[in-house]
Design a protein around this motif. Structure first.
Motif, short mmCIF file in Angstrom:
data_model
loop_
_atom_site.label_atom_id
_atom_site.label_comp_id
_atom_site.label_asym_id
_atom_site.label_seq_id
_atom_site.Cartn_x
_atom_site.Cartn_y
_atom_site.Cartn_z
N ARG A 172 20.51 -4.32 2.87
CA ARG A 172 20.34 -5.13 1.67
C ARG A 172 18.94 -4.93 1.13
NH1 ARG A 172 21.25 -10.86 4.12
NH2 ARG A 172 19.55 -9.96 5.25
N PRO A 173 18.81 -4.63 -0.16
CA PRO A 173 17.46 -4.51 -0.75
C PRO A 173 16.76 -5.87 -0.75
CG PRO A 173 19.15 -3.61 -2.21
CD PRO A 173 19.86 -4.33 -1.11
N VAL A 174 15.43 -5.83 -0.75
CA VAL A 174 14.61 -7.04 -0.65
C VAL A 174 13.59 -7.03 -1.79
CG1 VAL A 174 13.03 -8.29 0.86
CG2 VAL A 174 14.86 -6.92 1.85
N SER A 175 13.31 -8.19 -2.33
CA SER A 175 12.30 -8.28 -3.40
C SER A 175 10.90 -8.43 -2.82
CB SER A 175 12.60 -9.47 -4.32
OG SER A 175 12.35 -10.69 -3.64
N THR A 176 9.93 -8.04 -3.60
CA THR A 176 8.53 -8.22 -3.21
C THR A 176 8.24 -9.70 -2.99
OG1 THR A 176 7.90 -6.29 -4.48
CG2 THR A 176 6.14 -7.81 -3.94
N MET A 177 8.79 -10.55 -3.84
CA MET A 177 8.57 -11.99 -3.71
C MET A 177 9.14 -12.52 -2.40
SD MET A 177 7.17 -14.65 -4.85
CE MET A 177 6.80 -14.49 -6.56
N ALA A 178 10.31 -12.02 -1.99
CA ALA A 178 10.90 -12.47 -0.72
C ALA A 178 10.00 -12.09 0.45
CB ALA A 178 12.29 -11.86 -0.54
N VAL A 179 9.41 -10.90 0.40
CA VAL A 179 8.49 -10.47 1.46
C VAL A 179 7.24 -11.35 1.44
CG1 VAL A 179 7.05 -8.58 2.31
CG2 VAL A 179 9.37 -8.11 1.47
N ALA A 180 6.69 -11.58 0.27
CA ALA A 180 5.50 -12.43 0.14
C ALA A 180 5.77 -13.83 0.69
CB ALA A 180 5.05 -12.50 -1.32
N ASN A 181 6.93 -14.38 0.36
CA ASN A 181 7.29 -15.71 0.85
C ASN A 181 7.46 -15.71 2.37
OD1 ASN A 181 7.22 -16.78 -1.72
ND2 ASN A 181 9.42 -16.60 -2.04
N ALA A 182 8.12 -14.69 2.90
CA ALA A 182 8.37 -14.62 4.34
C ALA A 182 7.07 -14.55 5.13
CB ALA A 182 9.25 -13.42 4.66
N LEU A 183 6.07 -13.89 4.57
CA LEU A 183 4.80 -13.71 5.26
C LEU A 183 3.72 -14.70 4.82
CD1 LEU A 183 4.63 -9.81 5.25
CD2 LEU A 183 5.13 -11.31 7.20
N SER A 184 4.05 -15.56 3.86
CA SER A 184 3.06 -16.49 3.30
C SER A 184 1.82 -15.74 2.83
CB SER A 184 2.68 -17.57 4.31
OG SER A 184 3.80 -18.35 4.64
N MET A 185 2.06 -14.64 2.13
CA MET A 185 0.98 -13.82 1.58
C MET A 185 1.06 -13.86 0.06
SD MET A 185 1.10 -10.45 4.05
CE MET A 185 -0.39 -9.71 3.37
N PRO A 186 -0.07 -13.66 -0.60
CA PRO A 186 -0.03 -13.61 -2.07
C PRO A 186 0.86 -12.46 -2.55
CG PRO A 186 -2.29 -13.80 -1.29
CD PRO A 186 -1.44 -13.54 -0.09
N ARG A 187 1.63 -12.72 -3.58
CA ARG A 187 2.54 -11.72 -4.13
C ARG A 187 1.80 -10.45 -4.54
NH1 ARG A 187 3.63 -10.56 -8.99
NH2 ARG A 187 5.49 -9.49 -9.66
N GLU A 188 0.63 -10.60 -5.12
CA GLU A 188 -0.14 -9.44 -5.58
C GLU A 188 -0.58 -8.57 -4.40
OE1 GLU A 188 -1.89 -6.56 -7.84
OE2 GLU A 188 -0.43 -8.10 -8.40
N THR A 189 -0.96 -9.18 -3.31
CA THR A 189 -1.34 -8.43 -2.11
C THR A 189 -0.15 -7.64 -1.59
OG1 THR A 189 -3.00 -10.07 -1.52
CG2 THR A 189 -2.21 -8.64 0.27
N VAL A 190 0.98 -8.30 -1.51
CA VAL A 190 2.21 -7.64 -1.04
C VAL A 190 2.58 -6.51 -2.00
CG1 VAL A 190 4.68 -7.94 -0.59
CG2 VAL A 190 3.03 -9.65 0.23
N ARG A 191 2.46 -6.76 -3.29
CA ARG A 191 2.81 -5.73 -4.29
C ARG A 191 1.96 -4.48 -4.10
NH1 ARG A 191 1.17 -3.39 -8.56
NH2 ARG A 191 -0.76 -4.56 -8.65
N ARG A 192 0.66 -4.65 -3.88
CA ARG A 192 -0.22 -3.50 -3.67
C ARG A 192 0.19 -2.70 -2.43
NH1 ARG A 192 -4.38 -7.13 -4.72
NH2 ARG A 192 -4.92 -7.10 -2.51
N HIS A 193 0.47 -3.41 -1.34
CA HIS A 193 0.88 -2.73 -0.12
C HIS A 193 2.25 -2.06 -0.29
CE1 HIS A 193 -2.36 -3.69 2.63
NE2 HIS A 193 -2.36 -4.93 2.17
N VAL A 194 3.16 -2.72 -0.99
CA VAL A 194 4.48 -2.14 -1.24
C VAL A 194 4.34 -0.87 -2.06
CG1 VAL A 194 6.58 -2.49 -2.61
CG2 VAL A 194 5.88 -4.21 -0.93
#
Length: 159
Positions: A84-106
């Motif tokens: 199942r594909p996953v959104s950047t926001m779902a990853v950010a929420n799961a890790l309690s990390m800022p969305r922008e930080t997750v987006r850069r790493h993604v």
């Protein structure tokens, strides 16, 4: 060991301070070793490793059919069709990390070929990535750490 209140079978009862501390210590040790192993894929970047692991895990967790289908493959890798594909926001929420930080790493993970971005902008770690030699070796080393954790818990009669 008996089942304690709010505990699963084999875990120390809540009032077993020594057992609870031991389980906590070895569990944290296992998590840190696992993240450290994954971080080696990304030049020691633990945040990127956590994001990669979260992407890989989120696409297959909770899907019993996918887990069953994985048994078809001799190496146990779940097919892309079952992921199942996953959104950047779902990853950010799961890790309690800022969305922008997750987006850069993604973005870096996509550029490095460790995950793909689909047309709907969701992300997936593909079966080909899981089968890469460096990822397979990381999984094997993590399994050795897990066996070490189980051996210690058995030796201390926790499980």
């Amino acid at each position: 060991m008996t089942q304690g209140p709010d505990r699963g079978p084999g875990l120390p009862p809540v009032d077993d301070v020594r057992g609870s501390r031991l389980v906590s210590r070895v569990a944290v040790d296992f998590v840190l070793r696992g993240v450290g192993e994954a971080a080696q894929l990304f030049d020691g970047d633990m945040a990127r490793a956590m994001i990669f692991m979260t992407l890989a895990q989120a696409s297959v967790v909770g899907d019993r059919k996918a887990s069953h289908e994985a048994a078809i493959y001799s190496d146990g890798v779940i097919s892309d069709a079952q992921r199942r594909p996953v959104s950047t926001m779902a990853v950010a929420n799961a890790l309690s990390m800022p969305r922008e930080t997750v987006r850069r790493h993604v973005n870096a993970l996509v550029e490095m070929g460790y995950c793909v971005r689909l047309a709907d902008r969701r992300l997936m770690v593909t079966e080909d990535v899981i089968r890469r030699p460096e990822v397979t070796e990381t999984i094997h080393r993590t399994m050795q750490h897990f066996r070490r954790l189980l051996d210690l818990l058995k030796r201390e009669q926790i499980i």
